[in-house]
Design an enzyme around this catalytic site. Structure first.
Site, mmCIF file in Angstrom:
data_model
loop_
_atom_site.group_PDB
_atom_site.id
_atom_site.type_symbol
_atom_site.label_atom_id
_atom_site.label_comp_id
_atom_site.label_asym_id
_atom_site.label_seq_id
_atom_site.Cartn_x
_atom_site.Cartn_y
_atom_site.Cartn_z
ATOM 1 N N GLY A 169 50.534 19.962 14.059
ATOM 2 C CA GLY A 169 49.798 20.916 13.401
ATOM 3 C C GLY A 169 51.056 22.108 13.171
ATOM 4 O O GLY A 169 50.863 22.838 12.012
ATOM 5 N N ALA A 170 51.805 22.229 13.974
ATOM 6 C CA ALA A 170 52.709 23.310 13.968
ATOM 7 C C ALA A 170 53.742 23.254 12.179
ATOM 8 O O ALA A 170 53.944 24.178 11.958
ATOM 9 C CB ALA A 170 53.999 23.357 15.085
ATOM 10 N N GLY B 112 44.590 57.277 27.764
ATOM 11 C CA GLY B 112 43.083 57.522 27.236
ATOM 12 C C GLY B 112 43.028 56.730 25.888
ATOM 13 O O GLY B 112 43.765 56.193 25.130
ATOM 14 N N GLY B 113 41.951 57.471 25.021
ATOM 15 C CA GLY B 113 41.624 56.954 23.553
ATOM 16 C C GLY B 113 42.791 57.199 22.793
ATOM 17 O O GLY B 113 42.774 56.810 21.711
HETATM 18 C C1 HXC Z 1 44.681 70.479 28.258
HETATM 19 C C2 HXC Z 1 46.455 70.021 29.090
HETATM 20 C C3 HXC Z 1 45.727 68.536 29.030
HETATM 21 C C4 HXC Z 1 44.677 68.178 28.304
HETATM 22 C C5 HXC Z 1 47.986 68.529 29.832
HETATM 23 N N1 HXC Z 1 47.505 69.838 29.805
HETATM 24 N N2 HXC Z 1 46.847 67.665 29.551
HETATM 25 N N3 HXC Z 1 45.513 70.701 28.760
HETATM 26 N N4 HXC Z 1 43.795 69.128 28.041
HETATM 27 N N5 HXC Z 1 44.438 66.822 28.169
HETATM 28 C C6 HXC Z 1 48.127 70.931 30.223
HETATM 29 C C7 HXC Z 1 48.343 71.302 31.674
HETATM 30 O O1 HXC Z 1 47.247 71.736 31.801
HETATM 31 C C8 HXC Z 1 49.441 72.033 31.797
HETATM 32 O O2 HXC Z 1 49.390 73.286 31.338
HETATM 33 C C9 HXC Z 1 50.542 71.339 30.737
HETATM 34 O O3 HXC Z 1 49.574 70.723 29.859
HETATM 35 C C10 HXC Z 1 51.584 70.598 31.323
HETATM 36 O O4 HXC Z 1 50.772 69.579 31.902
HETATM 37 P P1 HXC Z 1 51.376 69.253 33.554
HETATM 38 O O5 HXC Z 1 50.260 68.151 34.064
HETATM 39 O O6 HXC Z 1 52.097 70.318 33.870
HETATM 40 O O7 HXC Z 1 52.454 68.010 32.949
HETATM 41 P P2 HXC Z 1 52.996 66.741 33.835
HETATM 42 O O8 HXC Z 1 53.098 67.044 35.069
HETATM 43 O O9 HXC Z 1 54.091 66.494 33.151
HETATM 44 O O10 HXC Z 1 51.674 65.650 33.517
HETATM 45 C C11 HXC Z 1 51.388 65.473 31.982
HETATM 46 C C12 HXC Z 1 50.075 64.649 32.355
HETATM 47 C C13 HXC Z 1 49.086 65.669 32.970
HETATM 48 C C14 HXC Z 1 50.273 63.269 33.114
HETATM 49 C C15 HXC Z 1 49.576 64.180 30.811
HETATM 50 O O11 HXC Z 1 49.014 66.698 32.305
HETATM 51 C C16 HXC Z 1 47.356 64.801 32.601
HETATM 52 O O12 HXC Z 1 47.166 63.975 33.350
HETATM 53 N N6 HXC Z 1 46.856 65.488 31.888
HETATM 54 C C17 HXC Z 1 45.530 64.936 31.537
HETATM 55 C C18 HXC Z 1 45.429 63.580 30.854
HETATM 56 C C19 HXC Z 1 44.092 63.308 30.518
HETATM 57 O O13 HXC Z 1 43.277 62.862 31.362
HETATM 58 N N7 HXC Z 1 43.704 63.554 29.374
HETATM 59 C C20 HXC Z 1 42.473 63.203 28.808
HETATM 60 C C21 HXC Z 1 42.527 61.707 28.609
HETATM 61 S S1 HXC Z 1 41.141 61.296 27.692
HETATM 62 P P3 HXC Z 1 49.860 74.458 32.353
HETATM 63 O O14 HXC Z 1 49.340 75.732 31.555
HETATM 64 O O15 HXC Z 1 49.718 74.444 33.637
HETATM 65 O O16 HXC Z 1 51.394 74.510 31.799
HETATM 66 C C22 HXC Z 1 41.421 61.386 26.370
HETATM 67 C C23 HXC Z 1 40.194 60.730 25.331
HETATM 68 C C24 HXC Z 1 40.720 60.763 24.136
HETATM 69 O O17 HXC Z 1 42.250 61.567 25.737
HETATM 70 C C25 HXC Z 1 39.459 59.896 23.375
HETATM 71 C C26 HXC Z 1 39.734 59.336 21.828
HETATM 72 C C27 HXC Z 1 38.891 58.349 21.477
#
Ligand code: HXC
Length: 513
Positions: A403-404, A169-170
């Protein structure tokens, strides 16, 4: 007092456990280190000073009131890398997936602010699920606070990002705003939208690794500058990079002691093949010319027709930009122009002198290149060299066509010393192409057109496929034997050591982005 000391010790231990033993174990099982283990490897033994160990998140939504972790999923602080001050943050995936929220972002901003005030590099070790979903807009605001600081710090202090896990993501934009990105093969990935979204929107089936793994970004997109075999390798690369760069834009890069010896390098006399169309590896020239085993290649697997990287010359840190005749004959194209320009700008921002090796037949023709804006992208490299005020030296080893010739750090655009080997060919274009254009009529009317073309080609080559016309005009300062190159370069950079060159006063230029 003892009770209070015990209480403190308990809190420190709790903070060090992050998300708990089980999650640490899971992290290790994936072949990943923890946030603290990474910092231990990065910093000189015992020098890391943690800040904000007891900081906690403030949100109470979605059960976050019951689940509190000391440090809020990021370890921040400062310490010494090879004796020099460096600030760092290391995201702790064991705490809520290393997700970034208000307090987490504040901790990162705090060390970035300190780094700016004290003129020292910032290293980010990224391992995060992105914006903490439970905290909503506060997380997005936290990212923006970091992006803003990344941008203000750009060109002031070196910023390095190592991607040690997910970065989606971001979240990708903070690393993208820094100077160098390193990724770990098989355990890290970066993408703006993941495989599931890609499938929904474009119906493409792609794995996370294919979409945004280290190899993809090293070879295809060029997003990462280094694909590292494992985390230890990535941390070693960070240390190496730090050794070549100054702490901030006001300083010089650290210089190693050097005792002058015999600087003649005979091997250089035998690198250029007899046939001017035969390739050779420019890395051999770089290795022979610079101090032994000091070349750290940047962007190795991307746009391989140009080679860039840091090296040392008589102990001094330099940036090397070189056409690579063994890939696409060393032509300049869209990707190599972008790659070269980015590197030149980094070196110029941080007082690192530039050494250019030139063997380029021109820009790559074709619809693909034109439609992908070779005009705008080629101009990036041209612009980057034109505005660079650090010491700049060029060695033309063979072809310098069209040009290079202008773009690759010619005297006309501000290079300080230009050398050419006797094998240099400096002309508007290759002899065959030139003869075909300017003698078209004569060739077509000749009884034996092929023989006429050969004759005219030889005539053109005799006149232009050499460095002497350029030397007569002073566009080349000296024609040197290849074995003299290292000695001449050491002398040239020594002469340029106190160079001062200022650009006209402006708010900022408008590089063709
Ligand atoms: C809160 C999160 C989290 C998040 C993971 N966790 N991402 N908690 N916010 N963004 C937590 C999970 O709930 C889990 O908690 C623990 O972290 C480990 O995650 P798992 O999923 O068990 O790990 P894994 O299988 O290794 O997968 C990792 C992952 C997946 C691929 C990163 O967790 C995931 O897809 N997370 C969401 C990603 C996402 O969509 N983020 C937002 C992106 S948008 P528990 O308690 O169960 O252990 C963004 C916008 C930014 O970031 C903008 C800036 C401009």
């Amino acid at each position: 007092m003892q009770e209070k000391l015990n209480q403190l010790q308990q809190k420190i231990e709790e903070a060090k456990l992050g998300g708990g033993e089980k999650r640490i174990e899971a992290q290790h099982k994936k072949g990943k280190l923890t946030a603290r283990e990474r910092l231990e490897l990065l910093f000189d033994k015992g020098s890391f000073q943690e800040m904000g160990m007891l900081v906690q998140h403030r949100s109470t939504n979605f059960g976050l009131d019951k689940q509190k972790f000391l440090g809020d999923g990021v370890v921040t602080g400062y310490g010494k890398v090879a004796g020099r001050l460096v600030y760092a943050f290391s995201q702790d995936f064991t705490v809520l997936g290393g997700s970034l929220a208000e307090a987490h972002a504040e901790k990162i901003c705090k060390i970035m602010d300190l780094a700016m005030k004290n003129g020292a590099p910032v290293i980010g070790l990224n391992d995060s699920g992105g914006a903490r979903i439970q905290e909503g807009v506060v997380s997005l605001g936290g990212y923006a606070d970091i992006f803003y600081r990344n941008t203000l710090a750009s060109g002031v202090i070196p910023q390095l990002s190592a991607i040690m896990g997910p970065c989606a993501g971001g979240a990708v934009y903070s690393p993208a705003l820094t100077d160098f990105i390193l990724m770990v093969e098989n355990t890290s990935y970066m993408f703006v939208t993941g495989p599931n979204v890609v499938k929904t929107v474009t119906n493409e089936d792609v794995t996370a690794e294919e979409l945004g793994g280290a190899d993809t970004h090293a070879a295809k997109s060029g997003v990462t500058h280094f694909a590292c075999a494992n985390e230890v390798d990535a941390i070693n690369h960070l240390k190496q990079l730090i050794s070549y760069v100054p702490s901030n834009c006001e300083e010089e890069a650290p210089r190693l002691a050097y005792i002058a010896g015999n600087e003649s390098r005979e091997k250089l006399n035998n690198i250029i093949p007899e046939n001017p169309n035969q390739p050779y590896d420019i890395r051999e020239v770089i290795a022979e010319t610079t101090d032994s085993d000091t070349f750290l290649e940047v962007h190795k697997d991307y746009a391989e027709n140009i080679v860039v990287g840091f090296a040392r010359l008589a102990g001094r840190s330099i940036g090397v930009v070189a056409n690579q005749p063994s890939v696409l004959a060393g032509v300049l194209d869209v990707n190599s122009s972008k790659k070269g320009a980015r590197f030149v700008r980094f070196c110029d921002a941080f007082n690192i002198p530039l050494l250019v090796f030139e063997d380029v037949p021109g820009f790559l023709p074709g619809t693909d290149q034109e439609w992908n804006a070779i005009i705008t992208n080629g101009a990036k490299l041209l612009y980057a060299f034109c505005e660079a005020t650090v010491p700049r030296v060029t060695v033309i080893t063979r072809k310098a066509y069209g040009g290079a010739y202008d773009v690759m750090n010619s005297k006309h655009i501000g290079a300080d010393m230009n050398f050419a080997w006797p094998s240099a060919e400096i002309a508007v274009m290759g002899a065959k192409g030139a003869a075909e254009i300017i003698f078209r009529k004569e060739i077509s009317e000749a009884a034996d057109s092929a023989a006429k073309l050969k004759e005219k080609e030889a005539e053109y080559a005799e006149l232009f496929a050499n460095p002497y016309n350029a030397a007569v005009r002073g566009y080349v300062d000296e024609i040197i034997k290849p074995d003299q190159t290292r000695e001449r370069l050491i002398r040239a950079f020594e002469m340029l050591e106190n160079k001062v060159d200022n650009l006209p006063k402006k708010r900022h230029g408008n590089i063709p982005l």
